[in-house]
Scaffold this active site. Structure first.
Site, PDB file in Angstrom:
ATOM      1  N   GLU A   1      -0.538   2.629  -7.485  1.00 25.64           N
ATOM      2  CA  GLU A   1      -1.095   0.757  -6.612  1.00 25.64           C
ATOM      3  C   GLU A   1      -1.019   0.958  -5.476  1.00 25.64           C
ATOM      4  OE1 GLU A   1      -2.403  -1.466  -7.380  1.00 25.64           O
ATOM      5  OE2 GLU A   1      -3.413  -1.510  -8.481  1.00 25.64           O
TER       6      GLU A   1
ATOM      7  N   GLU B   1      -0.883  -8.350   3.846  1.00 20.75           N
ATOM      8  CA  GLU B   1      -0.145  -8.645   5.249  1.00 20.75           C
ATOM      9  C   GLU B   1       0.793  -8.646   4.866  1.00 20.75           C
ATOM     10  OE1 GLU B   1      -2.420 -10.755   7.291  1.00 20.75           O
ATOM     11  OE2 GLU B   1      -1.195 -10.110   8.658  1.00 20.75           O
TER      12      GLU B   1
ATOM     13  N   GLY C   1      -0.075  -5.377  -7.464  1.00 18.89           N
ATOM     14  CA  GLY C   1       0.060  -4.649  -8.915  1.00 18.89           C
ATOM     15  C   GLY C   1      -1.296  -4.407  -8.960  1.00 18.89           C
TER      16      GLY C   1
ATOM     17  N   GLU D   1      -7.118  -9.162   0.164  1.00 14.12           N
ATOM     18  CA  GLU D   1      -6.371  -9.610   1.388  1.00 14.12           C
ATOM     19  C   GLU D   1      -5.451  -9.037   1.194  1.00 14.12           C
ATOM     20  OE1 GLU D   1      -5.736 -12.970   5.152  1.00 14.12           O
ATOM     21  OE2 GLU D   1      -7.178 -13.050   2.980  1.00 14.12           O
TER      22      GLU D   1
ATOM     23  N   GLU E   1      -2.640   0.678  -1.534  1.00 16.65           N
ATOM     24  CA  GLU E   1      -3.186  -0.613  -1.168  1.00 16.65           C
ATOM     25  C   GLU E   1      -2.333   0.186   0.374  1.00 16.65           C
ATOM     26  OE1 GLU E   1      -3.900  -3.745  -2.409  1.00 16.65           O
ATOM     27  OE2 GLU E   1      -2.657  -3.141  -4.072  1.00 16.65           O
TER      28      GLU E   1
END
Lengths: 263, 263
Positions: free
Chosen positions: B85, B140, B68, B138, B89
DNA sequence: TCAAAAGTGTTTCCCATACACCCATGC
DNA sequence: GCATGGGTGTATGGGAAACACTTTTGA
């Protein structure tokens, strides 16, 4: 005032504490945040009504708009702001207040970038009185009617067409009505519009459904659904008491968390 | 930049123009506004997955959180911020992005009062790749699993319990999953999770429903509902083409505005 | 020819709808 | 008694659920 669980938890390092102390909250430009409330009710003639206020100042001076106001930063959530606004404007405290949608187009307010979180309030029949407006605003309860071009708000001699509302309030109202219509079939929203939640007849609840759906419903079937969904599940219980004009109807009481507002 | 329909309309008085020019947008204290995105997808093993990022800075440094970021004032809506965003991402552009709820408790962020508008993004199967994180964060993709205490996010050796997430992201995720579950039955959300919307078999769509509902569905009945609701209405049309491992299945194409996101 | 997945047909049962009818009260 | 709204009983049709079955392919 602000009260962060995180800060109180005491699980933060010295390093983080310093970070937070030195953090400049005004590093980035911020928008304003307001709560706008679509206040709906049903009048004595079983018509869906809405509360609008006439703006006393710029922008949109003289135009009708939804009641609303700025959230108090560090002091309240937008939901609390909406609740506060609703109370200031109507004096009503025990209404259903549910978040509708957040509007945030940069140009929706000519003054500056204003993010508006819209709420729908459902007010019990008969308890929405217009408060005397001061010079800043004037309030009025309008019947919601329709013609070929869309929604027309009517109150006595005053007629307001939806496209003449301030800001993007036309869309907000449309969304609120649409949502209410689709929710009413499977959510207990209608109970909030009853005159008296502690003592009501099935016919009153049915009238509210008919108002919102804008169609007549079958008595027997409405009854069956009501008994099945609410009485048999214990969400509503019958009183040993009757009332009504002709043959007195059985009255019901709304115990339970039926009216709990989930987030 | 900001572009107000109202200002361009030219229907404003000199008096009002002056008001707007002199208006001080910083008269009241403002909150920050962020967009947080619950990015959901389905992996090759037909498990529901979510994208989380590990925070590189304070607060909640090292904790997993929803991706976010702050809305750019005067330049974009929160929805655009969420879209931005999501793209930054994941690199994904053609996802479903739907507003979920706005969270605004004053204490939800230890730095300052932050209003967060949460969104749910549904990413096609196979198209959510983790981008190499820099030092700031980071990322995932976690499988969403459950145990007695609630949700557990799993990715290889890494396990994250929902209560260890940053901010109030636990609630946001719970709400997103709950909403998806209840929507899937009557809204076409599942189509967004298909690997290929232009060429898919009924069984693939069914598998997605089963993943989200966490229960097996009857082939014949699912089929009938699909044909009735989508093919017969023209929202989806059969291709003259087959594919599949064993007996090749009829493939379908998603023409139409079926995937239009209403506001 | 066999396993696996696609696809079909049929039966059952529930329940929403429709509608006819009876009941209690005020006037 | 009769108008009015409250309340009940039942027949019917459509569709969801359950399940047995056939078809088409790869190996």
């Amino acid at each position: 005032m602000r009260d962060s669980e995180y800060l109180r938890s005491g699980q933060i390092s010295q390093e983080e504490r310093e970070f937070l102390e030195q953090y400049d909250p005004d590093r980035y430009k911020k928008p304003s945040v307001t709560a706008d409330v679509v206040t709906l009710t049903v009048n004595e003639e079983d018509q869906l009504c809405i509360l609008l206020i006439r703006r006393g100042g710029f922008p949109y001076k003289g135009k009708w708009a939804l009641p609303g106001g700025f959230m108090e930063v560090d002091a309240e959530s937008v939901t609390q702001a909406a609740k506060r606004e609703l109370f200031e404007e109507t004096g009503v405290k025990d209404a259903s207040l549910r978040q509708l949608y957040t509007f945030s187009d940069p140009g929706r307010d000519p003054r500056m970038h204003v993010v508006s979180v819209a709420y729908t309030a459902l007010i019990p029949k008969g308890s929405l009185k217009v408060r005397a407006g001061d010079d800043a605003w004037e309030a009025e309860v309008f019947k919601i009617t329709y013609d070929v071009d869309g929604i027309v708000f009517q109150s006595g001699a005053t007629q307001v067409r939806e496209e003449n509302l301030a800001f993007d309030h036309k869309q907000i109202i449309r969304m609120a009505i649409k949502r209410l219509r689709s929710r009413i079939k499977y959510e207990p929203d209608a109970f909030w519009l009853l005159r008296n939640k502690k003592e009501f007849a099935i016919s009153e609840l049915k009238a509210i459904h008919e108002t919102i759906l804008n169609e007549k419903l079958d008595t027997a079937n409405f009854r069956k659904a009501f008994l099945r969904d609410y009485v048999e599940t214990g969400k509503v219980k019958p009183l040993n008491k009757k009332g009504g004009a002709k043959r007195p109807a059985m009255l019901y009481d709304m115990t339970q968390d039926l009216l709990e507002e989930e987030i």
